[in-house]
Design an enzyme around this catalytic site. Structure first.
Site, PDB file in Angstrom:
ATOM      1  N   ALA A   1       0.829  -1.206   0.000  1.00  0.00           N
ATOM      2  CA  ALA A   1       0.000   0.000   0.000  1.00  0.00           C
ATOM      3  C   ALA A   1       0.866   1.261   0.000  1.00  0.00           C
ATOM      4  CB  ALA A   1      -0.934  -0.010   1.206  1.00  0.00           C
TER       5      ALA A   1
ATOM      6  N   ARG B   1      17.311  -8.511  13.551  1.00  0.00           N
ATOM      7  CA  ARG B   1      17.599  -7.782  14.788  1.00  0.00           C
ATOM      8  C   ARG B   1      18.893  -7.010  14.535  1.00  0.00           C
ATOM      9  NH1 ARG B   1      12.971  -9.238  17.092  1.00  0.00           N
ATOM     10  NH2 ARG B   1      12.624 -11.456  17.420  1.00  0.00           N
TER      11      ARG B   1
ATOM     12  N   ASP C   1       2.575  -9.950  19.041  1.00  0.00           N
ATOM     13  CA  ASP C   1       2.377  -9.953  20.493  1.00  0.00           C
ATOM     14  C   ASP C   1       1.262  -9.003  20.953  1.00  0.00           C
ATOM     15  OD1 ASP C   1       4.603 -11.558  20.297  1.00  0.00           O
ATOM     16  OD2 ASP C   1       6.016 -10.000  20.903  1.00  0.00           O
TER      17      ASP C   1
ATOM     18  N   GLU D   1       4.009 -17.925  26.270  1.00  0.00           N
ATOM     19  CA  GLU D   1       5.434 -18.209  26.515  1.00  0.00           C
ATOM     20  C   GLU D   1       5.993 -17.322  27.631  1.00  0.00           C
ATOM     21  OE1 GLU D   1       8.272 -17.248  23.463  1.00  0.00           O
ATOM     22  OE2 GLU D   1       7.167 -15.465  22.841  1.00  0.00           O
TER      23      GLU D   1
ATOM     24  N   HIS E   1       7.335 -20.938  16.275  1.00  0.00           N
ATOM     25  CA  HIS E   1       7.319 -20.008  15.143  1.00  0.00           C
ATOM     26  C   HIS E   1       6.219 -20.295  14.123  1.00  0.00           C
ATOM     27  CE1 HIS E   1      11.226 -18.994  16.854  1.00  0.00           C
ATOM     28  NE2 HIS E   1      11.132 -17.859  16.193  1.00  0.00           N
TER      29      HIS E   1
END
Ligand code: F6P
Length: 353
Positions: free
Chosen positions: A7, A57, A118, A219, A257
């Protein structure tokens, strides 16, 4: 995230600006992995999971010199606006990158798009990825429930979510689980074990097809699954000494995952598209250091944001406020954190009846 990339790219091109893609987030910015993103490259990506640009990361981004290099790479291409799609860490990086005291006179604006399974970012009711993850968990639980029902078994299922119990609790409701274990409840290991054992013993008193038990554990609840299983099994044998041990033994599934991948749900495709629509238009209108938010809590949002003219359900919320409120959410001290904990608790009690 691909819906958002698509978009932003298409709307950017339509508005006549040049659009680039940065590979692997801040790592790519640092390593100068920045390439033009023509509309043709994004037209078919909507149904692909993950991100075509990749993700990584990048701990070095905490260092000022590293951010200087990233800003230099952007300036060399004449790039003066960024859309950052990501969670807490990515949005914090965006704030440092565009801080006036660091960038000086270099023009560099940023708009954040919340993305994290999350759902631990504040001032947006949903982040990209949450709905798909929830659907994946529910689908997995439905499959596990077939075996659990056939064998009258108890399954302990662990789902991702980092320190946040949102995915565990919402998917437990949607999957019709018997119990959800989430870190916000702050229970001791012994209390957790007892709550599972109580749920199993209550189920064993039900009619045959109602004896299966599904427990969804976030978790963020620190106890490892193998330890939880053995503690529950021992306690069950103590409480039901006459039962066949094989009949009451628990089974464990860690979804891991699996929860993070797969084709995005229709809602996630729409959410990514709508947030990016608001984000890129805001950037083009000269806004900076804001996040495109989906239906934030209205009272808080009214203090720190404005409704987007591009979408009645989206707000442009101040990024500093988003990060501060996210910090309070993660520490359990924000109004939303307290509300979630109270509601989770109420639901928890109703589930175990
Ligand atoms: O923040 C998203 C998330 O998927 C968490 O739910 C999980 O704890 C973490 O990332 C997993 O990270 P990694 O893939 O680096 O192990």
């Amino acid at each position: 995230m691909n819906a958002a990339i698509r978009a932003a790219t298409l709307i950017g091109h339509a508005a006549g600006v040049e659009v680039f893609g940065v590979e692997r987030g801040y790592r790519g910015l640092l390593e100068d992995a920045i390439t033009p993103l023509p509309p043709g490259e994004v037209s078919g990506i909507l149904r692909e999971g993950g991100t075509i640009l990749g993700s990584a990361r990048c701990k070095e981004f905490h260092q000022r010199e590293v951010r200087d290099q990233a800003r230099k790479n952007l300036a060399a291409r004449g790039i003066d606006g960024l859309i950052v799609i990501g969670g807490n860490g990515s949005l914090t990086g965006a704030m440092h990158l565009t801080a006036e005291e660091e960038r000086g006179a270099q023009p560099l604006a940023v708009i954040g798009i919340p993305a994290s399974i999350d759902n631990d970012l504040a001032l947006t009711s949903m982040s990209i990825g949450v709905d798909t993850a929830m659907n994946t968990i529910v689908e997995a639980c439905d499959k596990i429930a077939d075996t659990a029902t056939a064998h009258d078994r108890t399954f302990l299922i662990e789902v991702m979510g980092r320190d946040c119990g949102y995915l565990a609790m919402t998917s437990a409701i949607a999957a019709g689980a018997d119990l959800a274990l989430f870190p916000e409840a702050g229970r001791t290991d012994a209390a957790i074990v007892d709550s599972i054992v109580d749920a199993v013993l209550a189920a064993r008193r039900r009619a045959r097809r109602g004896r299966r038990v599904l427990v969804i554990k976030a978790e963020g609840v620190a106890i490892p699954m193998d330890r939880l299983k053995s503690m529950v099994d021992v306690r069950l044998r103590e409480r039901e000494p006459n039962a066949d041990p094989a009949a009451i033994e628990t089974r464990v599934t860690v979804l891991g995952h699996v929860v993070r991948g797969g084709r995005p749900s229709a809602f996630d495709r729409l959410l990514g598209s709508r947030l990016a629509n608001v984000g890129i238009r805001a950037l083009l209108a000269g806004e900076t250091r804001k996040m495109a938010a989906w239906m934030p809590p209205v009272d808080v949002a009214a203090e720190v944001g404005v409704r987007s003219p591009a979408d009645p359900y989206c707000w442009l919320t101040d990024l500093t406020a988003v990060l501060a409120e996210t910090d309070r959410l993660l520490k359990g001290s924000s109004a939303l954190a307290r509300w979630r904990a109270a509601v989770f608790n109420d639901i928890d009690q109703a589930m175990t009846l």
